[in-house]
Design an enzyme around this catalytic site. Structure first.
Site, PDB file in Angstrom:
ATOM      1  N   GLU A  47     -19.519  -9.984  -0.894  1.00 40.98           N
ATOM      2  CA  GLU A  47     -18.665 -11.153  -0.611  1.00 40.98           C
ATOM      3  C   GLU A  47     -19.384 -12.290   0.126  1.00 40.98           C
ATOM      4  O   GLU A  47     -18.895 -12.815   1.126  1.00 40.98           O
ATOM      5  CB  GLU A  47     -17.420 -10.704   0.169  1.00 40.98           C
ATOM      6  CG  GLU A  47     -16.623  -9.643  -0.576  1.00 40.98           C
ATOM      7  CD  GLU A  47     -15.431  -9.088   0.196  1.00 40.98           C
ATOM      8  OE1 GLU A  47     -15.123  -9.592   1.290  1.00 40.98           O
ATOM      9  OE2 GLU A  47     -14.814  -8.137  -0.304  1.00 40.98           O
ATOM     10  N   ASN A  64     -21.939  -7.619  -4.902  1.00 36.17           N
ATOM     11  CA  ASN A  64     -20.538  -7.263  -5.147  1.00 36.17           C
ATOM     12  C   ASN A  64     -19.610  -8.322  -4.550  1.00 36.17           C
ATOM     13  O   ASN A  64     -19.831  -8.791  -3.430  1.00 36.17           O
ATOM     14  CB  ASN A  64     -20.283  -5.905  -4.456  1.00 36.17           C
ATOM     15  CG  ASN A  64     -18.964  -5.266  -4.823  1.00 36.17           C
ATOM     16  OD1 ASN A  64     -18.669  -5.089  -6.008  1.00 36.17           O
ATOM     17  ND2 ASN A  64     -18.156  -4.911  -3.831  1.00 36.17           N
ATOM     18  N   HIS A 100      -9.705  -6.949  -7.808  1.00 36.37           N
ATOM     19  CA  HIS A 100      -8.411  -6.886  -7.121  1.00 36.37           C
ATOM     20  C   HIS A 100      -7.492  -7.927  -7.766  1.00 36.37           C
ATOM     21  O   HIS A 100      -7.559  -9.114  -7.445  1.00 36.37           O
ATOM     22  CB  HIS A 100      -8.575  -7.191  -5.629  1.00 36.37           C
ATOM     23  CG  HIS A 100      -9.374  -6.160  -4.905  1.00 36.37           C
ATOM     24  ND1 HIS A 100      -8.917  -4.871  -4.723  1.00 36.37           N
ATOM     25  CD2 HIS A 100     -10.600  -6.197  -4.336  1.00 36.37           C
ATOM     26  CE1 HIS A 100      -9.828  -4.175  -4.056  1.00 36.37           C
ATOM     27  NE2 HIS A 100     -10.863  -4.952  -3.823  1.00 36.37           N
ATOM     28  N   GLU A 126     -13.816  -2.139  -7.670  1.00 38.38           N
ATOM     29  CA  GLU A 126     -12.685  -1.930  -6.751  1.00 38.38           C
ATOM     30  C   GLU A 126     -11.354  -2.257  -7.433  1.00 38.38           C
ATOM     31  O   GLU A 126     -10.503  -2.954  -6.858  1.00 38.38           O
ATOM     32  CB  GLU A 126     -12.833  -2.811  -5.496  1.00 38.38           C
ATOM     33  CG  GLU A 126     -14.147  -2.658  -4.767  1.00 38.38           C
ATOM     34  CD  GLU A 126     -14.244  -3.468  -3.477  1.00 38.38           C
ATOM     35  OE1 GLU A 126     -13.225  -3.984  -2.991  1.00 38.38           O
ATOM     36  OE2 GLU A 126     -15.364  -3.579  -2.949  1.00 38.38           O
ATOM     37  N   ASP A 185      -7.752  -2.714  -8.643  1.00 43.38           N
ATOM     38  CA  ASP A 185      -6.336  -2.414  -8.414  1.00 43.38           C
ATOM     39  C   ASP A 185      -5.535  -3.642  -8.832  1.00 43.38           C
ATOM     40  O   ASP A 185      -6.080  -4.737  -8.953  1.00 43.38           O
ATOM     41  CB  ASP A 185      -6.015  -1.953  -6.979  1.00 43.38           C
ATOM     42  CG  ASP A 185      -6.481  -2.896  -5.876  1.00 43.38           C
ATOM     43  OD1 ASP A 185      -6.724  -4.089  -6.156  1.00 43.38           O
ATOM     44  OD2 ASP A 185      -6.584  -2.442  -4.722  1.00 43.38           O
TER      45      ASP A 185
HETATM   46  O1  G3I Z   1     -11.331   1.998  12.443  1.00 42.41           O
HETATM   47  C1  G3I Z   1      -9.969   2.049  12.814  1.00 42.41           C
HETATM   48  C2  G3I Z   1      -9.645   3.382  13.292  1.00 42.41           C
HETATM   49  O2  G3I Z   1     -10.411   3.689  14.416  1.00 42.41           O
HETATM   50  C3  G3I Z   1      -8.134   3.458  13.585  1.00 42.41           C
HETATM   51  O3  G3I Z   1      -7.798   4.763  13.865  1.00 42.41           O
HETATM   52  C4  G3I Z   1      -7.332   2.988  12.373  1.00 42.41           C
HETATM   53  C5  G3I Z   1      -5.858   2.943  12.671  1.00 42.41           C
HETATM   54  O4  G3I Z   1      -5.213   1.925  11.968  1.00 42.41           O
HETATM   55  O5  G3I Z   1      -7.753   1.725  11.996  1.00 42.41           O
HETATM   56  C6  G3I Z   1      -9.102   1.793  11.604  1.00 42.41           C
HETATM   57  O6  G3I Z   1      -9.601   0.689  10.948  1.00 42.41           O
HETATM   58  C7  G3I Z   1      -9.020   0.337   9.706  1.00 42.41           C
HETATM   59  C8  G3I Z   1      -9.959   0.735   8.569  1.00 42.41           C
HETATM   60  O7  G3I Z   1      -9.500   0.178   7.358  1.00 42.41           O
HETATM   61  C9  G3I Z   1     -10.112   2.224   8.422  1.00 42.41           C
HETATM   62  O8  G3I Z   1      -8.895   2.808   8.126  1.00 42.41           O
HETATM   63  C10 G3I Z   1      -8.834  -1.156   9.744  1.00 42.41           C
HETATM   64  O9  G3I Z   1      -7.833  -1.466  10.696  1.00 42.41           O
HETATM   65  C11 G3I Z   1      -8.444  -1.672   8.397  1.00 42.41           C
HETATM   66  O10 G3I Z   1      -8.457  -3.104   8.444  1.00 42.41           O
HETATM   67  C12 G3I Z   1      -9.450  -1.210   7.375  1.00 42.41           C
HETATM   68  O11 G3I Z   1      -9.080  -1.756   6.135  1.00 42.41           O
HETATM   69  C13 G3I Z   1     -10.036  -1.691   5.096  1.00 42.41           C
HETATM   70  C14 G3I Z   1     -10.454  -3.090   4.692  1.00 42.41           C
HETATM   71  O12 G3I Z   1     -11.385  -3.018   3.625  1.00 42.41           O
HETATM   72  C15 G3I Z   1     -11.089  -3.861   5.840  1.00 42.41           C
HETATM   73  O13 G3I Z   1     -11.451  -5.128   5.428  1.00 42.41           O
HETATM   74  C16 G3I Z   1      -9.413  -0.993   3.914  1.00 42.41           C
HETATM   75  O14 G3I Z   1      -9.148   0.359   4.252  1.00 42.41           O
HETATM   76  C17 G3I Z   1     -10.335  -1.062   2.698  1.00 42.41           C
HETATM   77  O15 G3I Z   1      -9.658  -0.625   1.554  1.00 42.41           O
HETATM   78  C18 G3I Z   1     -10.770  -2.489   2.477  1.00 42.41           C
HETATM   79  O16 G3I Z   1     -11.694  -2.489   1.411  1.00 42.41           O
HETATM   80  C19 G3I Z   1     -12.217  -3.760   1.017  1.00 42.41           C
HETATM   81  C20 G3I Z   1     -13.637  -3.501   0.528  1.00 42.41           C
HETATM   82  O17 G3I Z   1     -14.384  -2.829   1.510  1.00 42.41           O
HETATM   83  C21 G3I Z   1     -14.301  -4.808   0.123  1.00 42.41           C
HETATM   84  N1  G3I Z   1     -13.499  -5.538  -0.837  1.00 42.41           N
HETATM   85  C22 G3I Z   1     -12.100  -5.752  -0.472  1.00 42.41           C
HETATM   86  C23 G3I Z   1     -11.441  -4.428  -0.118  1.00 42.41           C
HETATM   87  C24 G3I Z   1      -9.958  -4.605   0.165  1.00 42.41           C
HETATM   88  O18 G3I Z   1      -9.765  -5.389   1.306  1.00 42.41           O
END
Ligand code: G3I
Length: 363
Positions: free
Chosen positions: A167, A208, A244, A273, A275
């Site tokens: 990105e 990516n 996405h 990715e 969806d």
């Molecule tokens: O790390 C904390 C953890 O310590 C805590 O227990 C938990 C409780 O809510 O939160 C955790 O962090 C979260 C993390 O996912 C792991 O679950 C973050 O708040 C949350 O924002 C994070 O979201 C991820 C997101 O990327 C962040 O930008 C999504 O799961 C993940 O699907 C998403 O994936 C991205 C790709 O990497 C790049 N392309 C877009 C895609 C969708 O946004």
């Protein structure tokens, strides 16, 4: 080659779908077993030469037996949804923690799956020590090099492909203002690929991004940059389109043609990715539109010989990132929260089954 511009024959595909789906009213038990035609997504994908993958939530993998069964049964490639990201693997400066990622890599090996490493250089999910620090160019360069070399080196020989830079572009095709661009200048992109290649010369190294599935200002900018990198001998090997989509927007414009131009540069391509989210509540028409969205992306990949994998960003709505980021939207995955297979799942099976008989294998 004739196949390139030819959409899969809709009538044939429709007939095949009907044949595949005889007696497949979705039910939670039917989906955990093989569908009546007897083949899983990964079995149908094998003759196509395209790996079928999923992002994996490692806590679901550890705690949810149905989830674990389906990851193993349906997919032959996995991508860690979060546990290879910088904030997880290097939470404090020079303290690395690969525990969760190692577990997934072991799971993949046990289930004969490839691993897509995700992601080395991204503006999001950076640890606060890095994001909030003040760095000179020299310091940040050293930090970035050490991070890439340590992570890629740790997984050397065990990760098939890496999303090296993720990105880096804005929608208008300019480079995104990140800590890396601000401090290091645009050369950070080429350097990142060089360091990753030094750490694992066999890994396939991807750029990516999202909204680069079709032709637009952003994918044009990625094309111009990647063309330049290739000409300069930078070890960049792949172009990953995240995929996405949302049923409220048009499908990407000329996705196959877009993948093809990167293929002609000598790159592999991949849908990394996928969806397709829906504004809730889901109507039957949107369910169909969703399935068309998945199908469009998979068919574009199957029609383009450079395309080596198609990964869904999670397969069940149970653990989807979508509702948290797009309030009022959801149902983006190919299985419901109760693990019922949706029309989109069956559309993917149909496309793989049809293409398996006609697509020349690349590798
Ligand atoms: O790390 C904390 C953890 O310590 C805590 O227990 C938990 C409780 O809510 O939160 C955790 O962090 C979260 C993390 O996912 C792991 O679950 C973050 O708040 C949350 O924002 C994070 O979201 C991820 C997101 O990327 C962040 O930008 C999504 O799961 C993940 O699907 C998403 O994936 C991205 C790709 O990497 C790049 N392309 C877009 C895609 C969708 O946004």
């Amino acid at each position: 080659m004739q196949l390139r511009r030819m959409p899969l024959n809709v009538a044939v595909a429709g007939a095949l779908t009907a044949a595949l789906l005889v007696g497949t009213a979705p039910s939670s038990t039917a989906t955990v077993q093989n569908t009546p035609a007897g083949k899983t997504l990964r079995q149908l994908a094998k003759p196509t030469g395209v790996r079928i993958g999923t992002a994996v939530d490692t806590s679901a993998l550890a705690n949810d037996a149905t989830y674990r069964t389906l990851v193993a049964q349906q997919f032959n490639s996995v991508t860690p949804e979060n546990v290879m990201k910088w904030e997880v693997v290097q939470p404090e400066r020079s303290r690395y923690d690969f525990t969760e990622a190692d577990k997934l890599v072991d799971f993949a090996r046990a289930n004969k799956q490839k691993v897509r490493g995700h992601t080395l250089v991204w503006h999001s999910q950076l640890p606060s020590w890095l994001n909030e620090g003040t760095w000179t160019k020299r310091q940040l360069r050293r930090i970035l090099r050490q991070h890439i070399k340590t992570e890629v080196g740790h997984f050397r020989g065990r990760v098939w492909a890496w999303d090296v830079v993720n990105e880096a572009f804005n929608e208008d095709g300019t480079l995104r203002d990140t800590i890396f661009l601000r401090t290091l200048g645009p050369g950070y992109i080429a350097d990142s690929f060089r360091w990753a290649h030094q750490a694992d010369p066999k890994a396939i190294l991807f750029y990516n991004d999202y909204n680069i599935e079709g032709r637009n200002a952003k994918s044009d900018a990625a094309y111009a940059l990647i063309k330049e990198l290739v000409a300069d001998g930078v070890p960049i090997h792949g172009y990953g389109v995240q995929g996405h989509l949302s049923t409220q927007y048009d499908l990407p414009n000329d996705m196959q043609g877009n993948l093809h131009r990167f293929g002609k540069l000598g790159l592999r391509t991949a849908v990394t990715e996928a969806d397709v989210r829906i504004t809730l509540p889901v109507s039957p028409a949107e369910r169909l539109a969703q399935s068309a969205g998945y199908s469009y992306m998979l068919q574009s990949c199957l029609l383009e010989r450079s395309c080596i994998s198609f990964t869904v960003w999670g397969f069940t709505d149970k653990y989807s990132w979508v509702p948290g980021v797009f309030p009022g939207e959801g149902s983006a995955n190919i299985y419901t929260e109760e693990y019922e297979a949706k029309a989109a799942y069956h559309a993917l099976r149909r496309d793989l089954a049809v293409a398996g008989g006609v697509r020349p294998r690349r590798r």
